[in-house]
Design a protein around this motif. Structure first.
Motif, PDB file in Angstrom:
ATOM      1  N   ASP A 108       0.832  -1.205   0.000  1.00 42.31           N
ATOM      2  CA  ASP A 108       0.000   0.000   0.000  1.00 42.31           C
ATOM      3  C   ASP A 108       0.867   1.256   0.000  1.00 42.31           C
ATOM      4  N   VAL A 109       1.841   1.312   0.903  1.00 37.67           N
ATOM      5  CA  VAL A 109       2.702   2.497   1.016  1.00 37.67           C
ATOM      6  C   VAL A 109       3.594   2.641  -0.217  1.00 37.67           C
ATOM      7  N   LEU A 110       4.156   1.546  -0.694  1.00 33.41           N
ATOM      8  CA  LEU A 110       5.050   1.623  -1.852  1.00 33.41           C
ATOM      9  C   LEU A 110       4.332   2.132  -3.093  1.00 33.41           C
ATOM     10  N   PHE A 111       3.116   1.690  -3.311  1.00 31.21           N
ATOM     11  CA  PHE A 111       2.387   2.166  -4.487  1.00 31.21           C
ATOM     12  C   PHE A 111       1.975   3.625  -4.326  1.00 31.21           C
ATOM     13  N   ARG A 112       1.786   4.090  -3.115  1.00 25.77           N
ATOM     14  CA  ARG A 112       1.535   5.524  -2.924  1.00 25.77           C
ATOM     15  C   ARG A 112       2.802   6.326  -3.220  1.00 25.77           C
TER      16      ARG A 112
END
Length: 553
Positions: free
Chosen positions: A364-368
């Motif tokens: 989730d964080v990496l794609f943000r």
């Protein structure tokens, strides 16, 4: 003169050439009928107001055509094109600009405009759109800088609110009490991981204990016997290997992965869902785990100060606080266990279990961090647009994502290379990845991982309606595969997984149909968050009757 009261035009003057000039007109009337008049009239040449521009003769102001705008007052500037083919989310009528909800508008050096969609509730705050002049205070969330693309930065001396898109002014550098609940969640999940990773007991049950229990049962009164019967039911359930497998599969696979997916989808939604916090507990977003108690620094718009100077990029990164704390607590526990020579926990299993649990939040964080937005000729980070895309942050995030993918590919290849007997051996730490699936579906954790990647991508990086419809189609396909293959070893888990995949499609449908009534959406999504708990209880009851009691269901 279209915008003048009754008057005259003086064609010897030009708006562009004579703005600011003042002329004096002498008036003299002297005859035998009217009263004698000797006076002067002062005339000043002014520019056109906003929405109007000089006509072709440069002597009068006419309104701008549709798809053209002029925002300045008292000048001779011409109307400019809004470039509707290039700029989404804006509408130019009567020379004014109306910005759509959640869109940002900016100006380039030559005076042209650019627009782009923003993160949820960060730009235009009005659902009916924002007039660029009259609603200038609504073009960005409170205290955000409209000059920065996508309102991606706070104004000077303000910090990002940890729980909303607004920016707040902090009086303290750090608010530690906000971390108490996230720390509790970290301890709770770390404890669960260690409990689920206990080494198999090598001791056989003591027959003497059984004899003693039977004697006690004979001597106990009726109420004690009833209580003892309830206790025996629990022991019977938790002592049954198949029931424990069903419990771990339903909670550790079906429920966990579903709730994490729901958390990612509703976090990016414009709706506030009543039971969303229940889903967030499984996905560890820091903002959702911070109590809603207010302090002196809290903004009137609901913003909460957490760290003074917190910017948009670090607001994304601090979402990894709980996953990192779970990992740190496991490391500390391993160190203590090693020093004290405790061997009750299989630590490799514990780390694998924790990795499966927290990898969804990392995705989730990496794609943000990887999500970029085109703004004119530039590419900026979607969630912190003050930083150009494809730089150090983007590169490190891409490398991290590739490492996570490589780890799952390597494990899948490793599982394929070893024998089925070795894979199914409970003492093998990698058995944790295959024990919930049928032997022929030892690779299914990798299939679920692909699904988790797609959910993360579509939840945080996709704003296009067509791609959202594509998401629904892909997950209907996953539901079909689940129905046809039934990879879980426990029969009830296959049915629950199929239903939950359909629920994800139903939830995503609310993003495609944003005009639905707010109350209806709230009730609808709340039911889809609660329903899995009821499904889990039903499935466990069915397993208990079918396997533990031996009743045909």
């Amino acid at each position: 003169c279209l915008i003048c009261d009754t008057g005259v035009l003086i064609y010897s003057l030009a708006i562009s050439a004579n703005i600011g000039d003042e002329y004096v007109l002498a008036i003299s009337i002297n005859d035998n009928v009217l009263f004698p008049v000797n006076d002067v009239v002062s005339l000043q040449v002014v520019g056109c107001p906003s929405g109007y521009a000089p006509d072709q003769n440069n002597v009068s102001c006419i309104p701008c055509n549709t798809d053209y705008y002029k925002l300045t007052n008292d000048d001779a500037a011409q109307c400019r094109s809004c470039d509707p083919d290039k700029n989404d989310g804006i509408q130019c009528m009567d020379g004014q600009i109306n910005v759509a909800h959640n869109y940002w508008i900016g100006f380039v050096d030559d005076g042209g405009i650019i627009s782009a969609v923003c993160p949820n509730e960060q730009c235009c705050q009005s659902e009916s759109g924002c007039d660029f002049i009259q609603d200038s205070d609504l073009l960005c969330a409170s205290n955000r800088d409209q000059a920065v693309p996508l309102c991606g930065e706070c104004v000077a001396d303000y910090s990002e609110s940890v729980n909303s898109p607004v920016c707040v002014k902090c009086n303290k550098s750090f608010y530690f009490p906000y971390l108490l609940l996230p720390l509790f969640i970290s301890v709770l999940f770390a404890g669960m991981v260690m409990l689920m990773s206990k080494r198999p007991s090598e001791e056989a049950p003591d027959s003497k204990d059984t004899e003693i229990e039977n004697e006690i049962e004979k001597e106990e009164p009726a109420e004690a016997v009833k209580n003892n019967e309830n206790e025996k039911v629990w022991k019977k359930m938790l002592g049954n290997a198949y029931f424990k497998l069903a419990l771990s599969s339903l909670v550790g696979k079906n429920l966990l992965y579903y709730m994490q997916s729901v958390s990612q989808i509703v976090t990016m939604s414009s709706y506030e869902i009543l039971f969303a916090t229940m889903a967030h507990w499984f996905n560890f977003p820091l903002a959702a785990l911070i109590p809603r108690s207010r302090n002196d620094d809290d903004d009137d718009d609901g913003g909460m100060c957490f760290i003074d100077g917190l910017d948009a990029k670090w607001k994304v990164l601090i979402d990894l606080f709980v996953p990192f704390m779970i990992f740190i607590l496991l490391c500390i526990s391993w160190l203590v266990a090693t020093l004290r020579k405790w061997r009750r926990v299989d630590w490799l299993k514990a780390y694998i279990q924790a990795y499966l649990m927290i990898v969804g939040k990392f995705l989730d964080v990496l794609f943000r961090l990887l999500s970029c937005q085109s703004v004119g000729d530039e590419h900026v980070h979607f969630y912190f647009a003050s930083e150009q895309c494809y730089g150090t942050t983007w590169s490190l995030s891409l490398v991290s994502l590739l490492l996570i993918i490589a780890s799952f590919v390597a494990v899948a290849m490793r599982l394929k290379m070893i024998s089925a007997e070795h894979r199914e051996n409970p003492t093998n730490p990698w058995n944790l990845l295959v024990k919930t699936y049928k032997p022929d579906y030892y690779f299914w954790e990798f299939v679920i991982f692909v699904r988790r990647i797609l959910i993360a991508v579509f939840s945080v990086s996709v704003q296009d309606l067509t791609l959202m419809v594509t998401f629904c189609g892909i997950f209907l396909f996953f539901a079909y595969i689940q129905y046809r293959q039934s990879p879980f070893l426990v029969e009830e888990c296959n049915g629950v997984e199929f239903v939950l995949l359909l629920f994800l499609v139903f939830i995503q449908a609310t993003q495609i149909l944003p005009t639905l009534n707010y109350t209806i959406i709230n009730v609808y999504l709340s039911l889809l968050i609660i329903a899995p708990i009821l499904l889990l209880i039903y499935a466990l009851r069915r397993v208990y009757k079918r396997v533990v009691v031996g009743v045909d269901v």
